[in-house]
Design a protein around this motif. Structure first.
Motif, PDB file in Angstrom:
ATOM      1  N   ASP A 429       0.826  -1.213   0.000  1.00  0.00           N
ATOM      2  CA  ASP A 429       0.000   0.000   0.000  1.00  0.00           C
ATOM      3  C   ASP A 429       0.859   1.261   0.000  1.00  0.00           C
ATOM      4  OD1 ASP A 429      -2.246  -1.583   0.013  1.00  0.00           O
ATOM      5  OD2 ASP A 429      -2.460  -1.540   2.200  1.00  0.00           O
ATOM      6  N   LEU A 430       1.988   1.208   0.690  1.00  0.00           N
ATOM      7  CA  LEU A 430       2.865   2.370   0.721  1.00  0.00           C
ATOM      8  C   LEU A 430       3.465   2.641  -0.655  1.00  0.00           C
ATOM      9  CD1 LEU A 430       4.635   1.667   4.114  1.00  0.00           C
ATOM     10  CD2 LEU A 430       3.052   3.519   3.633  1.00  0.00           C
ATOM     11  N   MET A 431       3.717   1.596  -1.409  1.00  0.00           N
ATOM     12  CA  MET A 431       4.214   1.768  -2.766  1.00  0.00           C
ATOM     13  C   MET A 431       3.194   2.510  -3.620  1.00  0.00           C
ATOM     14  SD  MET A 431       6.678   1.169  -4.915  1.00  0.00           S
ATOM     15  CE  MET A 431       7.091   0.778  -6.626  1.00  0.00           C
ATOM     16  N   THR A 432       1.936   2.135  -3.489  1.00  0.00           N
ATOM     17  CA  THR A 432       0.879   2.830  -4.238  1.00  0.00           C
ATOM     18  C   THR A 432       0.803   4.289  -3.838  1.00  0.00           C
ATOM     19  OG1 THR A 432      -0.375   0.759  -4.354  1.00  0.00           O
ATOM     20  CG2 THR A 432      -1.566   2.798  -4.818  1.00  0.00           C
ATOM     21  N   ASP A 433       0.903   4.558  -2.537  1.00  0.00           N
ATOM     22  CA  ASP A 433       0.877   5.938  -2.045  1.00  0.00           C
ATOM     23  C   ASP A 433       2.052   6.731  -2.609  1.00  0.00           C
ATOM     24  OD1 ASP A 433       0.181   8.185  -0.647  1.00  0.00           O
ATOM     25  OD2 ASP A 433       1.102   7.544   1.213  1.00  0.00           O
ATOM     26  N   ALA A 434       3.230   6.141  -2.629  1.00  0.00           N
ATOM     27  CA  ALA A 434       4.415   6.833  -3.142  1.00  0.00           C
ATOM     28  C   ALA A 434       4.295   7.084  -4.643  1.00  0.00           C
ATOM     29  CB  ALA A 434       5.668   6.022  -2.840  1.00  0.00           C
ATOM     30  N   LEU A 435       3.717   6.146  -5.382  1.00  0.00           N
ATOM     31  CA  LEU A 435       3.545   6.343  -6.818  1.00  0.00           C
ATOM     32  C   LEU A 435       2.556   7.460  -7.112  1.00  0.00           C
ATOM     33  CD1 LEU A 435       3.415   2.640  -8.081  1.00  0.00           C
ATOM     34  CD2 LEU A 435       5.183   4.314  -8.612  1.00  0.00           C
ATOM     35  N   ILE A 436       1.430   7.447  -6.439  1.00  0.00           N
ATOM     36  CA  ILE A 436       0.384   8.429  -6.721  1.00  0.00           C
ATOM     37  C   ILE A 436       0.837   9.832  -6.342  1.00  0.00           C
ATOM     38  CG2 ILE A 436      -1.948   9.158  -6.065  1.00  0.00           C
ATOM     39  CD1 ILE A 436      -2.693   6.212  -5.843  1.00  0.00           C
ATOM     40  N   ASN A 437       1.545   9.950  -5.215  1.00  0.00           N
ATOM     41  CA  ASN A 437       1.949  11.267  -4.715  1.00  0.00           C
ATOM     42  C   ASN A 437       3.324  11.699  -5.212  1.00  0.00           C
ATOM     43  OD1 ASN A 437      -0.404  11.764  -3.032  1.00  0.00           O
ATOM     44  ND2 ASN A 437       0.362  10.144  -1.720  1.00  0.00           N
ATOM     45  N   ASP A 438       3.868  11.007  -6.211  1.00  0.00           N
ATOM     46  CA  ASP A 438       5.118  11.400  -6.868  1.00  0.00           C
ATOM     47  C   ASP A 438       6.271  11.500  -5.873  1.00  0.00           C
ATOM     48  OD1 ASP A 438       6.869  12.074  -8.847  1.00  0.00           O
ATOM     49  OD2 ASP A 438       6.302  14.189  -8.914  1.00  0.00           O
ATOM     50  N   LYS A 439       6.628  10.354  -5.294  1.00  0.00           N
ATOM     51  CA  LYS A 439       7.756  10.289  -4.368  1.00  0.00           C
ATOM     52  C   LYS A 439       8.719   9.211  -4.847  1.00  0.00           C
ATOM     53  CE  LYS A 439       4.808  11.983  -0.697  1.00  0.00           C
ATOM     54  NZ  LYS A 439       4.051  11.702   0.530  1.00  0.00           N
ATOM     55  N   PRO A 440       9.518   9.542  -5.862  1.00  0.00           N
ATOM     56  CA  PRO A 440      10.374   8.524  -6.490  1.00  0.00           C
ATOM     57  C   PRO A 440      11.437   7.966  -5.563  1.00  0.00           C
ATOM     58  CG  PRO A 440      10.907  10.717  -7.307  1.00  0.00           C
ATOM     59  CD  PRO A 440       9.669  10.855  -6.486  1.00  0.00           C
ATOM     60  N   THR A 441      11.907   8.761  -4.591  1.00  0.00           N
ATOM     61  CA  THR A 441      12.925   8.237  -3.679  1.00  0.00           C
ATOM     62  C   THR A 441      12.367   7.101  -2.840  1.00  0.00           C
ATOM     63  OG1 THR A 441      12.288  10.020  -2.154  1.00  0.00           O
ATOM     64  CG2 THR A 441      14.193  10.399  -3.574  1.00  0.00           C
ATOM     65  N   PHE A 442      11.111   7.177  -2.443  1.00  0.00           N
ATOM     66  CA  PHE A 442      10.506   6.085  -1.692  1.00  0.00           C
ATOM     67  C   PHE A 442      10.224   4.887  -2.593  1.00  0.00           C
ATOM     68  CE2 PHE A 442       9.671   9.180   1.647  1.00  0.00           C
ATOM     69  CZ  PHE A 442       9.901   8.412   2.773  1.00  0.00           C
ATOM     70  N   VAL A 443       9.858   5.143  -3.838  1.00  0.00           N
ATOM     71  CA  VAL A 443       9.656   4.029  -4.774  1.00  0.00           C
ATOM     72  C   VAL A 443      10.949   3.247  -4.934  1.00  0.00           C
ATOM     73  CG1 VAL A 443       9.117   3.446  -7.163  1.00  0.00           C
ATOM     74  CG2 VAL A 443       7.793   5.203  -5.991  1.00  0.00           C
ATOM     75  N   ARG A 444      12.051   3.962  -5.082  1.00  0.00           N
ATOM     76  CA  ARG A 444      13.351   3.306  -5.192  1.00  0.00           C
ATOM     77  C   ARG A 444      13.691   2.558  -3.900  1.00  0.00           C
ATOM     78  NH1 ARG A 444      17.982   4.617  -8.382  1.00  0.00           N
ATOM     79  NH2 ARG A 444      16.850   6.441  -9.173  1.00  0.00           N
ATOM     80  N   LEU A 445      13.402   3.176  -2.756  1.00  0.00           N
ATOM     81  CA  LEU A 445      13.712   2.552  -1.468  1.00  0.00           C
ATOM     82  C   LEU A 445      12.913   1.271  -1.275  1.00  0.00           C
ATOM     83  CD1 LEU A 445      15.243   2.930   1.259  1.00  0.00           C
ATOM     84  CD2 LEU A 445      13.189   4.085   2.094  1.00  0.00           C
TER      85      LEU A 445
END
Length: 1106
Positions: A429-445
């Protein structure tokens, strides 16, 4: 008023210090309805006033909006409420009725009340740390709401932020004042039983601290416990409100709202306030060095350090004697005004600080930078709930908080340091949140720490990502437009952006082929969709397209790094972004799209350059290999569609084009040898033309024949030579041998010309049939898109019109005129052959761009031409209704004036010659020449001077300047333009038959038999399109990935070795050393104090000695 209540003291409890004049609530005796003397038997006298027992509730009489007199700002909301009001009602009122945005964080600033002087570094922490954190997180700041102490500093910092920050971010910082009603100065100005909208509030002296409301707060909660002039009446309600908010969800609903209490200075009453919040698991941030209570808590935590914790059960039953003595000394040092020290010591002993010390974070503001305060704030919240267990489920809320604040640095140090074992279920779920809210550093993490993108991205989740597009984004608008047209949305959008280079996307999961109509595809989407649970076959590429459509640069770059087929993916992103930039209206978005498109083109060139240096043959295969991921497109096709001129200028691309251009002949062959061999084919079998090494198994004669005639350079040379002959024949027929209509004509040479044009028509039909477009509309669009095809179509259409007209006596002359114009078009078509020349090729582009400049020039010229022509005609000839002469004098003659042809005798009365004219309107209408008027002849001369001045000097020089700018712009990149033009020419003549018109008809007949009768596929098509499968495709993809990783590693190394990175690393190391030195000094000071206490000798007992 029916729900919100106020409190009024109803029982007088005598205050002994006022000689019976005042109640312990602070009010006078006359304001009370009764006197508390005990029970009915008079057994006891009430000595302590209690709000709940001695006050009563009534409807509130102070609420609405507050306008501060003399302050030009928006109104603030205010409400007088009882201290027993449920916090749920108040929170819903603030968020729903007052319109305050739901917070992502609540920071409750306590302490520092009254006229206490605030230290400068505390002001700096509040201004640069607290408000900055509130801005980045969307926080509420709870303060005392009065113009005194810390509350005033906080509100002033919020005001300064609102003045400096953009309007969009001002709403993120909410200062909420929670003040005791009985302490507010001029509170009677707020009283109105019907509500005040607004209530005017006067502040007497704004330069000094006072108990007036602070105009920098957005809202005020005036808590009423029935007292007057007393502090602390709002403490209980404020703690309840903090606890209630901590159990609510943020705006996105993903986590509970974190609440943090921030202690600045404070008196001994703050100890009870701290204890009550700790028992509710509310974390605290203590500013050490700011004042008594904060310093006491900081030193108390030092005494109970992790290295020497209290014994088991000690914190509950009592402190050790040694620790008790140290606590007593510190109480005397920090709370000198307290008289009952032992009672205060017992209170400290009962505090829950010893059991909940992990909820308290100490910030040494005098030593740490205020710039890092937001980091300290998040670490306090994350670290407060850290446990000994390594189960990731206990840290999910903290990770959600870090994602909400976009603080990947804290997530790395606190949550992804190797101590916690994260699983896929924890990060989904956090991955979806990071994708939608444009947080590429968290997507990479997340992808680096346990999230498998193949398991994550299903087609259903990909659909949900597209549904989350912002309503204001261009991609959302385009998808809505296709939805209204009943088309299959994303697939159709990508097809429109990429063109016919790619086959439709996402048809495979639906079980559709590429010939399926969009209407049928939409019907299947509206039905039961079983594909949504299936995994996406190419998850990185799908996410890359999703990010590119939203113009998210960092996220798109990361997905490109993870996806395969790096060169083609970068060129595809470049193509999509350039198409979107043409549709974008907002200038800022348009510029950012163009910049990102150029960045992808640079990446494609860099990766291909790395591949070319490693292996020339593999890099050639990479350019012409079809991609199943990108709908069968090749790198060269995508680069052409994306107008990637810089990519085509690479030496590797040009080397492949040269190889295809010369075919199996040596590239160093002189042109004169080709021309000589073209007219004398037997020279093929001599050493005049050297073939390149090949493994052909054909006979020598057939092999040498194919090597020469099947090369694109030979086809180009033959077409150029034969086209010159065609133009010579056309000119001869038009000038010498253009016979009258039948039966006298046409002549034999004219019939040869007709046949020649017929072969040209057959070649144009073959080019249209060769198009890969899916329908007739796209075929027509692709053909007309080329400017030289427009020339061909125009020339052939005019020739057919002229041919039809010249066959009839009535239209013979018209047909001859059309034929003359057609010769002009055919001759201009000859410019196309110059594209292959390195110097002349860019000049063609310069001429084309200059034609656009001429159109702008003609627009300005037409305005002045009409203005001057009409005025000149009206002044010289008051009445001349002849249309042909009006056109001549209004447009034609003023145009000739620019070039110096000025009839002075017709414009200047002194130069006029006698001629036959009349002023009779009837004769003029019959055709007589009207007489020229001399009434305003001076004005005609002035207009002529102004007209010539503007056109000959201003407009002509403007045109010259525009031409110079266009020339310098194209000439500076002439090599890039030429190489791109060269590719289009090579592709065109590579696909043409080896024979030129009119002999090309033989090749056309051969192609019909070969393709449609014998079903033999084309061998030449493999020169530009190559399909690889199995191990060959896998090896090529792996090799490309390795080269991309080598490139990225080299780029990262250059960044690390740059001066900027070195300075940043040095600064970080210096800060770390300074922080460690500060800690060493603190430990050294504590050791010295302990040594001094131990080394102090005890006084001997003298009585024993005697």
């Amino acid at each position: 008023p029916k729900v919100i209540k106020k409190r009024i003291c109803s029982t007088f409890v005598e205050d002994s210090s006022s000689n019976g004049a005042l109640c312990q609530c602070g009010g006078v005796r006359e304001q009370h309805g009764s006197v508390a003397t005990g029970d009915f038997f008079g057994a006891a006298i009430v000595t302590q006033w209690d709000s709940r027992q001695h006050s009563s509730e009534g409807p509130t009489d102070a609420y609405g909006e507050l306008e501060f007199a003399g302050v030009g700002r928006r109104h603030s909301h205010f409400l007088r409420l009882s201290c027993d009001t449920p916090p749920q009602i108040v929170y819903n009122l603030m968020t729903q009725r007052w319109g305050l945005p739901s917070p992502n964080l609540v920071v409750s600033v306590v302490g520092g009340e009254g006229p206490e002087k605030i230290k400068p570094w505390v002001r700096d922490v509040i201004r640069n740390g607290l408000v900055r954190a509130a801005q980045s997180t969307g926080a509420w700041i709870l303060t005392g709401g009065l113009r005194e102490g810390v509350a005033r500093c906080v509100c002033e910092a919020v005001r300064d932020h609102g003045a400096a920050a953009p309007a969009l971010t001002q709403k993120k910082v909410i200062a909420l004042g929670v003040a005791p009603w009985g302490l507010v100065h001029n509170r009677q100005q707020l009283v109105n039983a019907q509500g005040s909208f607004p209530a005017r509030y006067h502040v007497q002296d704004t330069s000094h601290d006072s108990c007036c409301l602070d105009n920098n707060c957005q809202a005020f909660l005036l808590v009423d416990d029935g007292s007057v002039g007393r502090r602390g009446g709002e403490t209980g309600f404020r703690a309840s409100l903090e606890d209630y908010i901590s159990h609510q969800r943020t705006g996105s609903g993903s986590i509970e709202i974190p609440v943090l209490c921030m202690l600045i200075s404070g008196d001994s009453s703050m100890l009870e306030r701290l204890d009550s919040s700790l028992r509710k698991q509310t974390p605290w941030l203590v500013l050490s060095g700011s004042g008594p209570a904060a310093d006491f808590i900081s030193e108390l935590l030092t005494d109970v350090s992790p290295s020497s914790p209290p014994a088991e059960g000690e914190a509950a039953e009592g402190l050790s004697t040694e620790l008790r003595d140290r606590v007593r000394d510190r109480l005397r040092r920090y709370f000198t005004a307290e008289t009952e020290m032992e009672r205060l010591l017992d209170k400290v002993r009962a505090l829950s600080i010893f059991q909940h010390r992990d909820l308290i974070t100490v910030f040494h503001g005098a030593q740490e930078s205020s710039e890092e305060f937001d980091t300290v704030l998040l670490k306090a919240l994350v670290g407060a709930s850290k446990r000994v267990s390594s189960e990731a489920s206990e840290y999910t809320d903290e990770l959600k908080l870090a994602v909400a604040w976009n603080r990947v640095d804290i997530a790395k140090t606190e949550l992804f340091n190797g101590a916690i074992q994260w699983k896929y279920e924890d990060l989904e779920d956090l991955m979806t949140d990071a994708l939608i809210n444009d947080k590429p550093t968290f997507v990479r993490l997340f992808c680096e720490n346990g999230l498998n993108i193949v398991d994550y991205l299903s087609y259903g989740r990909l659909e949900s990502l597209y549904r989350s597009l912002s309503d204001s984004s261009l991609a959302y608008i385009l998808l809505q437009r296709r939805l209204s047209e009943r088309q299959d949305l994303v697939s159709r959008l990508l097809w429109d952006l990429l063109g016919d280079v790619c086959q439709p996307f996402y048809y495979g999961p639906l079980g559709l082929d590429h010939n399926t109509s969009t209407r049928r595809a939409l019907k299947m989407l509206l039905g039961e969709c079983l594909y949504r649970d299936r995994r996406c076959l190419t998850p990185w590429s799908a996410l890359f397209i999703w990010a590119v459509l939203q113009n998210r640069s960092e996220m798109a770059i990361y997905f490109w790094e993870m996806a395969g087929e790096s060169v083609l993916s970068a060129l595809s992103g470049c193509k999509i972004l350039r198409e979107l930039s043409r549709l974008e209206i907002e200038t800022e978005n348009k510029v950012s799209m163009k910049e990102l498109a150029q960045r992808f083109e640079d990446l494609a060139q860099d990766v291909f350059g790395e591949c070319y240096q490693n292996s020339e043959s593999r890099s050639f295969t990479l350019l012409i290999r079809t991609s199943p991921v990108w709908g069968g497109a090749t790198c060269l096709q995508m680069a052409t569609a994306a107008d990637a001129r810089l990519f085509f200028s690479h030496d590797g691309v040009q080397s492949l084009l040269s190889q295809i251009w010369w075919g199996d002949m040596e590239r160093s062959t002189e042109v004169w040898k080709l021309v000589l061999t073209f007219f004398l084919p037997p020279l093929l079998y001599t050493k005049l033309i050297k073939p390149s090494p090949s493994n052909s198994k054909r006979p020598f004669i057939l092999s040498r024949w194919r090597q020469f005639w099947f090369a694109p350079v030979t086809s180009f040379l033959g077409n150029v030579l034969m086209y010159f002959l065609f133009l010579c024949l056309f000119a001869y027929v038009l000038l010498v041998d253009f016979k009258p209509p039948p039966p006298k004509g046409p002549s034999t040479l004219e019939f040869v010309l007709y046949f020649w044009v017929f072969t040209l028509v057959c070649e144009e039909i073959r080019q249209v049939r060769r198009s890969d477009a899916a329908n007739l509309k796209n075929i027509h669009h692709n053909y007309i898109q080329d400017v030289w095809n427009k020339f061909d179509f125009t020339a052939i259409s005019l020739f057919m019109l002229a041919l039809c007209c010249r066959m009839f006596p009535e239209s013979y002359e018209f047909g001859r005129a059309v034929m003359a114009i057609d010769f002009l078009v055919f001759t201009l078509r000859l410019i196309h052959i110059f594209a292959i020349h390195k110097q002349l090729g860019p000049k063609i582009i310069i001429v084309g761009k200059m034609m656009k400049d001429v159109f702008f020039f003609l627009f300005f010229l037409a305005v002045w031409l009409m203005a001057y022509g009409v005025a000149n005609q009206a002044l010289l000839y008051p009445y001349d209704p002849r249309p042909n002469w009006i056109f001549r004098r209004v447009f034609y003659r003023p145009y000739l004036h620019i070039f110096g042809q000025i009839p002075i005798d017709e414009m200047d009365a002194d130069k006029r010659e006698e001629n036959k004219c009349t002023n009779n309107a009837t004769l003029i209408e019959a055709g007589e020449e009207p007489c020229m008027s001399t009434y305003a002849n001076w004005l005609v001369v002035i207009l002529l001077v102004i007209y010539l001045l503007f056109t000959n000097i201003v407009l002509v020089n403007l045109l010259i300047a525009m031409f110079s700018y266009t020339f310098s712009k194209v000439q500076g990149r002439s090599d890039t333009y030429w190489k791109f033009q060269r590719y289009n020419l090579i592709v065109e003549y590579h696909s043409r038959p080896c024979l030129a018109p009119p002999f090309i008809i033989i090749s056309h007949l051969h192609l019909v038999v070969k393709r449609y009768v014998r079903q033999i596929p084309s061998v030449k098509s493999k020169h530009f399109v190559l399909e690889l499968r199995g191990r060959k495709a896998s090896r090529l993809n792996t090799w490309e990935v390795i080269q991309k990783e080598n490139l990225l590693s080299a780029q990262n190394k250059r960044v690390r070795e740059s001066d900027t990175a070195r300075l940043k690393n040095t600064s970080t190391k210096v800060d770390s050393v300074l922080r460690q030195m500060s800690e060493i000094r603190d430990h050294d000071l504590r050791l010295r104090l302990l040594e001094s206490e131990v080394s102090t000798p005890r006084q001997p007992d003298l009585t024993v000695c005697h």
